[in-house]
Each structure stands twice: as structure tokens, then as C-alpha cells.
Design a protein around this motif. Sequence first.
Motif, short mmCIF file in Angstrom:
data_model
loop_
_atom_site.label_atom_id
_atom_site.label_comp_id
_atom_site.label_asym_id
_atom_site.label_seq_id
_atom_site.Cartn_x
_atom_site.Cartn_y
_atom_site.Cartn_z
N LYS A 39 -1.11 -8.11 2.57
CA LYS A 39 -2.28 -7.48 3.16
C LYS A 39 -1.82 -6.74 4.41
CE LYS A 39 -7.12 -8.11 4.21
NZ LYS A 39 -8.29 -9.01 4.15
N GLY A 40 -1.94 -5.40 4.35
CA GLY A 40 -1.41 -4.60 5.44
C GLY A 40 0.09 -4.75 5.50
N ASP A 41 0.59 -5.14 6.67
CA ASP A 41 2.04 -5.35 6.83
C ASP A 41 2.36 -6.83 6.96
OD1 ASP A 41 2.29 -2.31 8.70
OD2 ASP A 41 3.06 -2.73 6.69
N VAL A 42 1.48 -7.69 6.43
CA VAL A 42 1.70 -9.14 6.45
C VAL A 42 1.97 -9.62 5.04
CG1 VAL A 42 0.72 -11.39 7.01
CG2 VAL A 42 0.27 -9.43 8.50
N LEU A 43 2.99 -10.47 4.92
CA LEU A 43 3.43 -10.99 3.63
C LEU A 43 3.24 -12.50 3.60
CD1 LEU A 43 5.08 -10.14 1.01
CD2 LEU A 43 7.11 -10.82 2.27
N TYR A 44 2.54 -13.01 2.57
CA TYR A 44 2.37 -14.44 2.37
C TYR A 44 3.15 -14.84 1.12
CZ TYR A 44 -1.44 -14.29 5.77
OH TYR A 44 -2.18 -14.12 6.91
N VAL A 45 3.92 -15.93 1.24
CA VAL A 45 4.79 -16.35 0.13
C VAL A 45 4.51 -17.81 -0.20
CG1 VAL A 45 7.16 -16.58 -0.69
CG2 VAL A 45 6.57 -14.74 0.90
N ASP B 61 0.81 -1.22 0.00
CA ASP B 61 0.00 0.00 0.00
C ASP B 61 0.85 1.27 0.00
OD1 ASP B 61 -2.59 -1.43 2.16
OD2 ASP B 61 -2.29 -1.51 -0.01
N ASN B 62 2.08 1.17 0.51
CA ASN B 62 2.94 2.36 0.54
C ASN B 62 3.73 2.54 -0.75
OD1 ASN B 62 4.97 0.44 0.62
ND2 ASN B 62 5.53 0.81 2.76
N ARG C 241 5.40 -25.28 0.60
CA ARG C 241 4.75 -24.71 1.77
C ARG C 241 4.39 -23.24 1.49
NH1 ARG C 241 10.19 -24.15 5.66
NH2 ARG C 241 11.24 -22.58 4.35
N VAL C 242 3.64 -22.65 2.42
CA VAL C 242 3.34 -21.22 2.39
C VAL C 242 3.89 -20.61 3.67
CG1 VAL C 242 1.52 -19.47 2.43
CG2 VAL C 242 1.27 -21.47 0.96
N GLN C 243 4.63 -19.50 3.54
CA GLN C 243 5.21 -18.83 4.71
C GLN C 243 4.53 -17.48 4.93
OE1 GLN C 243 9.35 -19.27 5.87
NE2 GLN C 243 9.83 -19.93 3.76
N LYS C 244 4.39 -17.13 6.20
CA LYS C 244 3.81 -15.86 6.59
C LYS C 244 4.88 -15.04 7.31
CE LYS C 244 0.07 -14.02 9.55
NZ LYS C 244 -1.04 -14.40 10.48
N LEU C 245 5.12 -13.82 6.81
CA LEU C 245 6.16 -12.96 7.37
C LEU C 245 5.62 -11.54 7.51
CD1 LEU C 245 7.51 -14.72 4.72
CD2 LEU C 245 9.56 -14.14 6.00
N THR C 246 6.35 -10.72 8.25
CA THR C 246 6.02 -9.29 8.26
C THR C 246 6.54 -8.69 6.97
OG1 THR C 246 8.08 -8.63 9.33
CG2 THR C 246 6.24 -9.25 10.76
N SER C 247 6.07 -7.49 6.65
CA SER C 247 6.53 -6.85 5.42
C SER C 247 8.01 -6.52 5.45
CB SER C 247 5.72 -5.58 5.16
OG SER C 247 5.84 -4.68 6.26
N SER C 248 8.59 -6.50 6.66
CA SER C 248 10.04 -6.25 6.77
C SER C 248 10.84 -7.54 6.71
CB SER C 248 10.35 -5.52 8.08
OG SER C 248 9.95 -6.31 9.20
#
Length: 732
Positions: free
Chosen positions: A536-542, A491-492, A549-556
Motif C-alpha cells: 500500500k503506497g510505499d509500504v510493504l507487509y510480508v 502502483d508503479n 510473524r508479519v514484517q513491515k518494510l518500505t518498498s525499497s
Amino acid sequence: MEKPFPHMTCGVCSKPYNDPRILSCLHSFCLQCLHHEIEKSGSQQMFQCPICEQNTSIPVGGASVLPQNLHLGFEVEVAGYMSKMTSNSDVACDQCAEGSSDPAVVFCCACHHFLCAFCLEHHKRNRMWSKHKIVGLDQEGARQLHATMKPRDHYCSQPNHEDNDWNFYCETCSLLVCCFCTILSHKSHSVKEISTVAKTHQMEMTGALEDAKEVVTKLTGAIDENKRMIEQVEISSRNAFLAINQAFEILQQTLEERKKTLLSELEAISLSKTTALTLQKEQFEKMVGDIGHYTDMASQILQTHTDHEIVALGGLIPTELQATLKRVQTISLTPNQHSNITVSVETDDLVRQLSKLGEIVAFIPSPSSSTWTSTSAAKVGTRYHVKVQSKTSKGEEYPHGGVEVKGEMRSKTHNGAVVYGEVEDHRDGTYTITLTPQTAGLHQLFITMDGQHVQNSPHDLDVRPKRDYHTLCNAQQVIQCNMPLCVAIHDNGDIYVGSHDDCIYVFDQTGQLKNTIGSRGSGDGQFSFPRGISIKGDVLYVADTGNHRVQKLTSSGKFLHKFGQQGSGQGRFNCPVAVIIDSNNKLIVSDYSNHRIQIFNENGNWLSTIDGKGSGNHSFQYPWGLALDLQGNIHVAAQGSNTIKVFSKEGVYVRMYGDPNGPSGLAIDGEGYSLVSEFGGHCLSIYDPEGNKFHTVGNLKYPYGTALDPRDGSVFIANYGANTVLKYCVHI
């Protein structure tokens, strides 16, 4: 047109029908009478009906191949029985041996036999016949017979097939056949059960009746309009008559001869208009009569005919009715004359020119000569202005207003959506029509003057979306990145790119590298071919393809959670390549080599599966890109079939569209337009909300992922083969 069944006698021989055959005009005649009449006419190709004089094509094989009017034959049979029942003469028993003197006393409605008293007792004793309907030989019996008697079973006429009913219809030969015929002489033909064919014919007749109602309504409206126009012509004629008389009262003696000439011209013009309108009205009335003829017959058949009788007609009525309806569509239902008749008589300074004084003016602007122009492109939500110039039939500009001008825009792709224009009459013969299209894609622009099209109307018009994808030609920004696999936009404005380097590169809006997330490996926060990213927001799905697998990370880049492992069971993956998030925070994952889509909650718990295995439209192989449309439907880029498959949020198949070559990345904008990167086609294809391709961006090299900037709709493409991420700005 005369009704086809006014009597039970043939119109040629005046005797009760014998094997009646029906013509295309729906009149019936004895088969032998038709043979004789066709032979007498000398033509083996066309036959003129003796009643209505309408031509019927003679099929190959002659009159014997014409449809049997089974129902009429049955009615004639019933009428014969009723005549015998109500006569004062004795009727012979049909069961007794020839020469028996016992008269019949009853009639069996099931066997179609007259029975004497002795045979009646035998009939009642027989278990097979005991429940048959028996009626007396009197007026009441005749009434009961007509109400209850059913047609005989129709048995096959082929040798050795006489015990078999006509229960099938051969569409190849257009013949009623029995079960033996389907095996022997019609084995390789298209054969259907007679009930199925009858149902189809019934549906066709019902549809034709509905179409007829609509057309008759239009014709009736046109007739009313003709009547109104005739009245207006008469009013205009009377007004012109008064104007002429008033003008010539001033110059009565000098202008008498000229007056007679003008009145004669007026009479001729008025008569011409009235005659033309009357002839057109009579044409419409005849068409209404013709349609009524066929619809009455269709209604009668639907109420009284059996399946055999309906099928025997061979779809004749729908065919002839549709032909009549099509003829209506080929003619204009607008009055062929305008009501305006005016007169121009000047008295000042014209006394010396009395011999040439006056002129009947009976014209208005000619729609076919009038023109329109527009200087702007049509865009969704933007006012589109059309200027109309009215002209006479000679092509001269008409200097007065007051004509009824209309404009409308009809979509060719959005279920025929219509936009009606606002019209401004400038009173100088020009008009401005303002329309505001609501949908993009191909439209038709209709401009009419007094109900008739002007020049170049209707006109095909391409309405461009607010986001004008036609401007996507050259990338406005090129970001260098080694073998980019996917792309997503925060979004930024930050640009996240999954790379063949087994990491995720983060670039700022200027294209400068801002951060690198992860490295090659199978540990938490490490990747093996990260082919799908969703933010979505500051959450990153890869979608961590190589690690299944699918990993969930912060946007940083901070690791938060992971789910999935290699396998084919619920919640397991075999090369997940894309992940998206819906409005309820459900994760939708493209399970590439398992040929399915799996859906999880935000914590990675399995919820459901859209299985692509099998056959049919719902099946797919090697799903890649995923996107959600405005209704929440899931669009799947199916590489195995080179199509885009659409499923509801519940996983029910909806439709498919497109023919992309190796679809990989997929994105859908806020107006419902789909952007598909074609790995095998080296391009980006754009489809409208109905699934019609209308623009292509070429000169790419093995493009994978596609993403849209949530702020301004800019298009980003992971151009894998060129080691670049391309940004295209979309004009709004």
C-alpha cells in the motif's frame, strides 16, 4: 365451481354427514356413501365426484384413507345440538340413566352434554366442571353455543390408546398418531408434533394464496386484453366492411356476386377470430373461477379450522391449488388472435377481371416465423445490436412496419436483473433493438413481436465482462524466478515476488531484476518462507511464515516494524501465509495452522479474530489466500475444505462458493470477479460475483500466489513448480 359446504347434508344420501371424507375437488361425502359409490362405479383406482364430476384418485386402502373433514364433522355435530335446543320437544339428559323422565334444561359446551336440573347442580358442584360454559335450550343458547363451542379432543383409535390425544403426525404414513403410536408402530418413521405440521400447512396455504393472487391478476389482465382484442376485431371488421362497400359502389352491378363472396369470407374470418378469442377468454375465466374456489376454501380454513382439522386435510388444498397454478403457467396468456382484418380492393384496370376481384387480408407478420440476428458479442457496458426481420406465416419477408417489437435481457446470475432494449422501426419490416448489459454472465435474450416470441427466443446469451477473462490462454510475459511463493504489484508497475530463497525479488515492468530484499534468517528484515506480500503506497507487509510473524518494510526494503510470534494466543501465529490491507488500514492475516483469520491495526495491535474451528458453514481449516470484495467482505481460500468462505468485515459468515483443488492465491477485481490459483488443480479458476465458475486457465504447475496489476488489471501468477511468474494481459 360450487362451494364445497353449502349444507350440512351429504350430496349422496341427503342426510347429515357421518364421518365425512374430502375429495381432491374439496367436496365431502359420508364414508359409507363413498364406499357404496366406489363399489357401484366398478373402479378401485379413480372416482368421479357426484357434484362436479372431477376425478379423484382412490388411495391404497380405499375411501377409508381419504382425509377426514374434521371441521365439517364438527359443524354437523354443532348443528345437531342447535336443532335439539331450538325444537319444541323435550331433550333427554345425557347424564341420567336410561329411562329417566327428567328433560334436559341446559347444554354444557365443554362436555357436549345435555343436562337436566339435577345433573346441572351436580355439574356445578364438581370442581373439574364448575367453570364449563353452560347455555340454555333456546335461540339465545343456540347462538352462544355456535359462537363458543370448541371441537372435542381427538383421541387415538388404536386399542389401549383411547386416552391419548392425536398430538403427533406421522409423515411416513400420513396419519395422526398419539404418543404411544410414536413409540410402538411408528418408531422409525418421520414423526412431528401436530402444531409444527399445522404451521407448515398454514404457511403453504398462505403462500399458495399469494401465488393465486398474482396469477389471478395476470389472468384478469389477459381477460381484459381479450376483451379489448375482441373489440378491435369488431372495429377492424366494421372498417373492412365499409371499405368493401365503398369499392363495390363503383362496380355495383358487375361485382355484386364477388362482393357477396368477399363478405362471406370476411364474416367467416371475423367469426373465427371472435370465436377463438371468446373460447380463450372463457378458458381464462374458468381458471379464475377454479382458483377462486380453492382460495375461498383456503381462506375459510385458515379462519375457522383448528390445527387438527387443517392437518387432517393433508395439504390437499395447496397441492390442488398449485396444480391449477401450474396449468396456468403452461398456457399462453396472450390473445390467440390478432385484431387486424384488412381488405385489399383495386378498381383500376381490373374491370375485366371482376370475377376474381378482391381479397380479404387478415394476416400480419407471424412472430414464430420472424427472425433475428446479431453480429457482435455481448459485453458489459457495450451496446449490443439485434436486427429483427418480420415475416409472414409462409416465411416471406413482411415489407411494412408498425408492429410492436420489444427486446429485453435478463440475467440468470444477478438476481434476474433486466435490461430493456431501445427499438427502432425502419418501416420496411425490419427493426433494430439496442441493449446495453450492465452485468456479466449468462443472460436470456427475449425478443417479442406483439407480445409473442420470435424464432429462437428466449435465447441464452453469455455477456462477457469488460475485462474479458476468456482471452486468458497464453501468458504474455514469463519472468524466471526460483520457486515463487507469492506475488504483488506496486502502483508503479514493479513486481514483488516472495521466493523459496527466503527473500523478495523486485522486477521492473520488463521483467528485469531490480532489487533483492532480505535474506534467510530470523533477524529484522530477514525471512523464512515469505508466502504473503501486500503493498500500500510505499509500504510493504510480508507474511513471514517460517518466523511466525508479519514484517513491515518500505518498498525499497528498509525494515520498519514487526509483530507476532509463534503460538495460539491473540496476536500470535502458527505459520501466517497471507496478509492484506483494507480501506481502513486494518491488516488481515491468514493464520494457517491455527485455522483462523486475525485482524490488526496498522501498528500490529490485535483487534479481532475470525475463528475457523468448529463445525458448520462458518468453519474452515488451513486458510491461505485472502481478498476483499467491493463491499469489504473478506474472502478466504480454505484449503482444508477446498472452498472459498466469505465473511463480513465484522467477521460474520456470509456464504461460500467454488470447489477449487487446493486454493492458495486469491484476488478480486473491480467488478467482483474472483481469481483463485489452485495448487492442487494446476490452474487458475475465475468466478463471477455470484460465485459461479465460468473460466479456467490451465497448464500451470503448482501455482501459489495471484495478483492483479492495479493499473490495467493484468493477472500475475506465482507458478511455483515451473520457477516462473506469469503475466496475462486482460482485454478490456
